[in-house]
Design a protein around this motif. Structure first.
Motif, mmCIF file in Angstrom:
data_model
loop_
_atom_site.group_PDB
_atom_site.id
_atom_site.type_symbol
_atom_site.label_atom_id
_atom_site.label_comp_id
_atom_site.label_asym_id
_atom_site.label_seq_id
_atom_site.Cartn_x
_atom_site.Cartn_y
_atom_site.Cartn_z
ATOM 1 N N GLU A 188 0.942 -1.242 -0.024
ATOM 2 C CA GLU A 188 -0.159 -0.049 -0.011
ATOM 3 C C GLU A 188 0.939 1.277 0.068
ATOM 4 N N SER A 189 1.828 1.407 0.941
ATOM 5 C CA SER A 189 2.799 2.478 0.916
ATOM 6 C C SER A 189 3.420 2.633 -0.187
ATOM 7 N N PHE A 190 4.002 1.683 -0.878
ATOM 8 C CA PHE A 190 4.910 1.823 -1.867
ATOM 9 C C PHE A 190 4.054 2.149 -3.199
ATOM 10 N N LEU A 191 2.761 1.791 -3.405
ATOM 11 C CA LEU A 191 2.055 2.102 -4.509
ATOM 12 C C LEU A 191 1.699 3.623 -4.166
ATOM 13 N N LYS A 192 1.095 4.018 -3.286
ATOM 14 C CA LYS A 192 0.928 5.275 -2.729
ATOM 15 C C LYS A 192 1.771 6.453 -3.245
ATOM 16 N N PHE A 246 2.416 -5.800 -16.844
ATOM 17 C CA PHE A 246 2.938 -6.901 -15.760
ATOM 18 C C PHE A 246 3.968 -7.857 -16.005
ATOM 19 N N VAL A 247 3.292 -8.480 -17.362
ATOM 20 C CA VAL A 247 4.156 -9.694 -17.813
ATOM 21 C C VAL A 247 5.414 -9.218 -18.538
ATOM 22 N N HIS A 248 5.403 -8.861 -19.338
ATOM 23 C CA HIS A 248 6.398 -8.299 -20.362
ATOM 24 C C HIS A 248 7.223 -7.222 -20.172
ATOM 25 N N LYS A 249 6.642 -6.127 -19.201
ATOM 26 C CA LYS A 249 7.343 -4.753 -19.134
ATOM 27 C C LYS A 249 7.969 -5.094 -17.743
ATOM 28 N N ALA A 250 7.327 -5.467 -16.788
ATOM 29 C CA ALA A 250 7.651 -5.594 -15.516
ATOM 30 C C ALA A 250 8.355 -6.899 -15.112
ATOM 31 N N GLY A 251 8.155 -7.969 -15.938
ATOM 32 C CA GLY A 251 8.536 -9.376 -15.416
ATOM 33 C C GLY A 251 7.832 -9.957 -14.441
ATOM 34 N N LEU A 252 6.380 -9.804 -13.981
ATOM 35 C CA LEU A 252 5.688 -10.266 -12.950
ATOM 36 C C LEU A 252 4.328 -11.162 -13.330
ATOM 37 N N ALA A 253 4.392 -12.124 -12.659
ATOM 38 C CA ALA A 253 3.116 -13.028 -12.825
ATOM 39 C C ALA A 253 1.963 -12.874 -11.832
ATOM 40 N N LEU A 254 0.998 -11.907 -12.324
ATOM 41 C CA LEU A 254 -0.277 -12.025 -11.446
ATOM 42 C C LEU A 254 -1.324 -12.429 -12.141
ATOM 43 N N ASN A 255 -2.376 -12.814 -11.407
ATOM 44 C CA ASN A 255 -3.709 -13.116 -11.880
ATOM 45 C C ASN A 255 -4.204 -12.057 -12.683
ATOM 46 N N ASN A 256 -4.927 -12.310 -13.942
ATOM 47 C CA ASN A 256 -5.606 -11.426 -14.741
ATOM 48 C C ASN A 256 -6.772 -11.102 -14.163
ATOM 49 N N LYS A 299 10.396 -3.267 -9.961
ATOM 50 C CA LYS A 299 10.383 -3.842 -11.388
ATOM 51 C C LYS A 299 9.046 -2.826 -12.093
ATOM 52 N N LEU A 300 8.106 -3.077 -11.298
ATOM 53 C CA LEU A 300 6.660 -2.434 -11.725
ATOM 54 C C LEU A 300 6.650 -0.985 -11.697
ATOM 55 N N ARG A 301 7.505 -0.389 -10.812
ATOM 56 C CA ARG A 301 7.852 1.082 -10.873
ATOM 57 C C ARG A 301 8.414 1.552 -12.097
ATOM 58 N N LYS A 302 9.690 0.749 -12.261
ATOM 59 C CA LYS A 302 10.422 0.909 -13.653
ATOM 60 C C LYS A 302 9.633 0.871 -14.908
ATOM 61 N N ALA A 303 8.880 -0.113 -14.808
ATOM 62 C CA ALA A 303 8.070 -0.470 -15.949
ATOM 63 C C ALA A 303 6.887 0.792 -16.303
ATOM 64 N N ILE A 304 6.549 1.342 -15.220
ATOM 65 C CA ILE A 304 5.594 2.286 -15.590
ATOM 66 C C ILE A 304 6.096 3.688 -15.636
ATOM 67 N N ASN A 305 7.281 4.119 -14.819
ATOM 68 C CA ASN A 305 7.564 5.264 -14.723
ATOM 69 C C ASN A 305 8.763 5.605 -15.484
#
Length: 390
Positions: A305-309, A344-354, A383-389
């Motif tokens: 929560e804190s990281f995303l915020k 999530f998958v190809h830019k951040a390299g994360l496996a989450l549920n769609n 990794k997600l932060r870098k993929a988005i920002n």
């Protein structure tokens, strides 16, 4: 803490679905796996010790549950949930999803209608449809970051359709809701008065977070008790899903007889040796481990929560009241679902549920499993932060 939840365990070469199925599901196997709903923590040592001791015996013949098995369940439900259950009301089933499928077979026929409340655990839709039943959706209401049951919608559905079963997810997956007693009472009233059997999946019942309490559906009213089958297990609680140790609780003798009439001739109510041993060890000796695991999960939730915020405010956490699963509202990224999954998958390299596997109501959402080490989550979110920002 007594137990080390920061320890990174190599789960490769262990028949681990969340690793071995990455390539088949996501098209690549170099992802951080945060999808399948089991945890990356070592199970309570008492379970492994009990299994090792039983294995050393060396004979694995036909098996029958004993008083120790039943009493461990009875005592756990009484102490953890103030839920009074008798031995004859407990039936082993080889998995909660299987228990749902057996109930559908036992109490309905082809083309009968079954109610679900999406976004919801995807087997709630897949299993009835695969068995030739018609799924009727009563979507949850979503307001100000919180889900609730649409009782007006439910009343309209039962007035217009002859429905046979309602599948209840309690606590709710993926939304993380712990239903209030008055919500469950109202649900029980509607279903009882319209001859709709409630199958309550309570596999996450032991994983309520601080400040929340699970109420077993069958305890909220006499109508709920008379008109339900409750499915539970130590599997999510103690991270032993691979041992297959679920059970059903059915209070109404007529419903129990019909359910057992389906299970028993097929020997679907016969547990394996390891299911019996693991269940008793978990419920007898796992309490301290569970309390520490929940505290660690809560710490992980707070971190996410804190990281995303701070770094990715476009993604909002739907704050869970139970489970180690986080429902992420990604709609402010303004991406199509296909683009969101690609991110999530190809830019951040994360496996989450769609999110859309839980129903069309999951569009714009992803489900994140925080039942892992904090260091893994730190790496994943960076990794997600870098993929988005960038």
């Amino acid at each position: 803490m007594k137990y080390n939840f920061d320890e990174i365990i190599d789960r490769s070469a262990s028949h681990c679905v969340k690793i071995d199925r990455l390539k088949a599901v996501f098209g690549r196997d170099d992802l951080i796996p945060l999808w399948v709903a089991d945890m990356d923590f070592l199970s309570p040592p008492a379970i492994a010790e009990a299994l090792i001791e039983r294995t050393r015996h060396g004979i694995f013949g036909y098996t029958v549950p004993d008083n120790g098995y039943y009493n461990s369940i009875i005592d756990w439900l009484r102490q953890r949930h103030s839920y009074e259950v008798r031995r004859e009301e407990i039936t082993f089933v080889p998995g909660v999803v299987k228990g749902i499928a057996f109930a559908i077979d036992a109490f309905t026929r082809k083309n009968d209608k079954i109610i679900i409340q999406p976004p919801v655990y995807h087997p709630f839709r897949i299993v009835p449809e695969s068995l030739g039943r018609e799924v009727i959706n009563n979507p949850l209401l979503f307001d100000n970051g919180r889900y609730s049951i649409d009782f007006d919608g439910l009343r309209r559905i039962v007035a217009e359709n002859e429905c046979k079963i309602l599948l209840l997810c309690s606590p709710h997956n993926p939304a993380g809701r712990v239903w209030h007693e008055d919500e469950l009472k109202q649900l029980a009233e509607i279903c009882y008065d319209n001859n709709i059997l409630v199958i309550s999946d309570e596999i996450h019942s032991d994983l309520t977070l601080p400040g929340y309490r699970h109420r077993p559906f069958a305890t909220v009213s006499e109508k709920a008790r008379k008109n339900s089958i409750t499915l539970m297990a130590p599997s999510k609680t103690f991270n032993i899903a691979g041992i297959v140790s679920s059970f059903a609780v059915t209070h109404n003798p007529e419903i129990r007889k019909q359910y057992l009439g389906y299970l028993s001739p097929r020997e679907l109510d016969q547990p394996t040796i390891h299911a019996l041993v693991a269940t008793e060890a978990a419920y007898r000796e796992g309490r301290e481990w569970l309390d520490e695991a929940i505290a660690y999960i809560q710490k992980n939730i707070t971190f996410v929560e804190s990281f995303l915020k701070e770094h990715i405010p476009q993604i909002k956490v739907i704050r869970p009241e139970a489970t180690f699963l986080l429902w992420l509202d990604c709609r402010e990224l303004h991406l199509t679902q296909k683009e969101l999954v690609y991110l999530f998958v190809h830019k951040a390299g994360l496996a989450l549920n769609n999110g859309t596997i839980f129903g069309k109501e999951g569009e714009g959402f992803m489900r994140l499993n925080v039942g892992t080490t904090l260091s893994t989550l730190e790496k994943a979110l960076d990794k997600l932060r870098k993929a988005i920002n960038g």
